[in-house]
Design a protein around this motif. Structure first.
Motif, mmCIF file in Angstrom:
data_model
loop_
_atom_site.group_PDB
_atom_site.id
_atom_site.type_symbol
_atom_site.label_atom_id
_atom_site.label_comp_id
_atom_site.label_asym_id
_atom_site.label_seq_id
_atom_site.Cartn_x
_atom_site.Cartn_y
_atom_site.Cartn_z
ATOM 1 N N ASP A 101 0.859 -1.187 0.000
ATOM 2 C CA ASP A 101 0.000 0.000 0.000
ATOM 3 C C ASP A 101 0.893 1.235 0.000
ATOM 4 O OD1 ASP A 101 0.874 0.433 2.654
ATOM 5 O OD2 ASP A 101 -0.838 -0.632 3.494
ATOM 6 N N THR A 102 0.318 2.370 0.190
ATOM 7 C CA THR A 102 1.111 3.613 0.150
ATOM 8 C C THR A 102 1.403 4.171 1.541
ATOM 9 O OG1 THR A 102 -0.924 4.889 -0.120
ATOM 10 C CG2 THR A 102 0.251 4.253 -2.138
ATOM 11 N N SER A 103 1.107 3.402 2.582
ATOM 12 C CA SER A 103 1.305 3.905 3.950
ATOM 13 C C SER A 103 2.775 4.224 4.245
ATOM 14 C CB SER A 103 0.779 2.912 4.981
ATOM 15 O OG SER A 103 1.511 1.709 4.935
ATOM 16 N N TYR A 104 3.688 3.618 3.515
ATOM 17 C CA TYR A 104 5.114 3.881 3.733
ATOM 18 C C TYR A 104 5.462 5.347 3.438
ATOM 19 C CZ TYR A 104 5.758 3.697 -1.341
ATOM 20 O OH TYR A 104 5.686 3.939 -2.687
ATOM 21 N N ARG A 105 4.652 5.995 2.595
ATOM 22 C CA ARG A 105 4.919 7.402 2.241
ATOM 23 C C ARG A 105 4.747 8.338 3.437
ATOM 24 N NH1 ARG A 105 1.615 7.607 -3.476
ATOM 25 N NH2 ARG A 105 3.029 6.236 -4.615
ATOM 26 N N GLU A 106 3.959 7.904 4.384
ATOM 27 C CA GLU A 106 3.698 8.729 5.562
ATOM 28 C C GLU A 106 4.633 8.399 6.719
ATOM 29 O OE1 GLU A 106 -0.496 8.232 6.251
ATOM 30 O OE2 GLU A 106 -0.918 8.703 4.148
ATOM 31 N N MET A 107 5.530 7.449 6.524
ATOM 32 C CA MET A 107 6.463 7.055 7.576
ATOM 33 C C MET A 107 7.696 7.959 7.540
ATOM 34 S SD MET A 107 6.290 2.936 6.997
ATOM 35 C CE MET A 107 6.941 2.403 8.558
ATOM 36 N N SER A 108 8.280 8.138 8.715
ATOM 37 C CA SER A 108 9.551 8.879 8.749
ATOM 38 C C SER A 108 10.636 7.996 8.127
ATOM 39 C CB SER A 108 9.926 9.225 10.191
ATOM 40 O OG SER A 108 10.322 8.049 10.877
ATOM 41 N N LYS A 109 11.756 8.615 7.791
ATOM 42 C CA LYS A 109 12.873 7.855 7.215
ATOM 43 C C LYS A 109 13.332 6.766 8.179
ATOM 44 C CE LYS A 109 14.578 11.737 4.519
ATOM 45 N NZ LYS A 109 15.670 12.698 4.343
ATOM 46 N N VAL A 110 13.356 7.088 9.447
ATOM 47 C CA VAL A 110 13.791 6.122 10.464
ATOM 48 C C VAL A 110 12.812 4.951 10.539
ATOM 49 C CG1 VAL A 110 14.203 5.800 12.947
ATOM 50 C CG2 VAL A 110 15.044 7.861 11.796
ATOM 51 N N GLU A 111 11.509 5.262 10.551
ATOM 52 C CA GLU A 111 10.495 4.195 10.610
ATOM 53 C C GLU A 111 10.557 3.299 9.375
ATOM 54 O OE1 GLU A 111 6.665 6.038 12.957
ATOM 55 O OE2 GLU A 111 7.112 6.847 10.948
ATOM 56 N N LEU A 112 10.689 3.915 8.207
ATOM 57 C CA LEU A 112 10.752 3.141 6.960
ATOM 58 C C LEU A 112 12.013 2.271 6.924
ATOM 59 C CD1 LEU A 112 9.604 2.401 4.216
ATOM 60 C CD2 LEU A 112 10.709 4.453 3.271
ATOM 61 N N SER A 113 13.104 2.841 7.335
ATOM 62 C CA SER A 113 14.353 2.075 7.377
ATOM 63 C C SER A 113 14.217 0.878 8.300
ATOM 64 C CB SER A 113 15.516 2.945 7.866
ATOM 65 O OG SER A 113 15.791 3.946 6.931
#
Length: 160
Positions: free
Chosen positions: A76-88
């Motif tokens: 999904d596109t929820s990763y777009r709303e994550m901070s860089k740290v959260e996504l990493s």
């Protein structure tokens, strides 16, 4: 006067009541079966993959037999709303789970082919004892002790 050799001095060792042709046939059959099993195991290793999906099903990762990243799929596109740290963290944690998954599959394929005392997990971590590669009874205990002493010395000197 020279001593006479016993009559059976040049006789080959007993084949346990089996003829040489029969023993050779069994040997060739065993080698052929082992070779086939090794080829099958190699193919399974080449095709082994590990798969993991993140807890919230945002991401699925597939790793190959060496732990290499093969696929990374965002669901999904929820990763777009994550901070860089959260996504990493999401990516790193999910890849780690996929690597653990493929590691278990590789162990399942490789471990049965290892010599009896060799532990797959220790081998993978580089912590195995070199003498575990030597079958029991082949090398005298004194020699094994010298090998172990030498390896311990190398470790103390930072060479291993």
């Amino acid at each position: 006067m020279a001593e006479e050799e016993p009559k059976d001095a040049h006789r080959p060792p007993s084949l346990g009541g089996h003829g040489l042709a029969n023993v050779m046939e069994i040997f060739v059959r065993n080698v052929t079966e082992q070779h086939k099993h090794m080829e099958e195991s190699q193919e399974k290793l080449r095709q082994a993959t590990g798969k993991a999906t993140s807890p919230k099903r945002q991401l699925t990762v597939v790793c190959g037999p060496q732990g290499e990243l093969k696929e990374l799929t965002f669901h999904d596109t929820s990763y777009r709303e994550m901070s860089k740290v959260e996504l990493s963290k999401l990516i790193v944690d999910t890849v780690a789970k996929a690597r653990t998954d493929v590691g278990a599959k590789v162990k399942e394929i490789v471990a049965p082919a290892l010599p009896g005392r060799l532990d797959f997990d220790k081998l993978q971590r580089g912590e195995f004892d070199i003498t575990d590669l030597i079958p029991d009874g082949v090398v005298p205990d004194e020699t094994l002790d010298r090998i172990n002493d030498r390896m311990a010395e190398r470790k103390r000197n930072g060479l291993v």
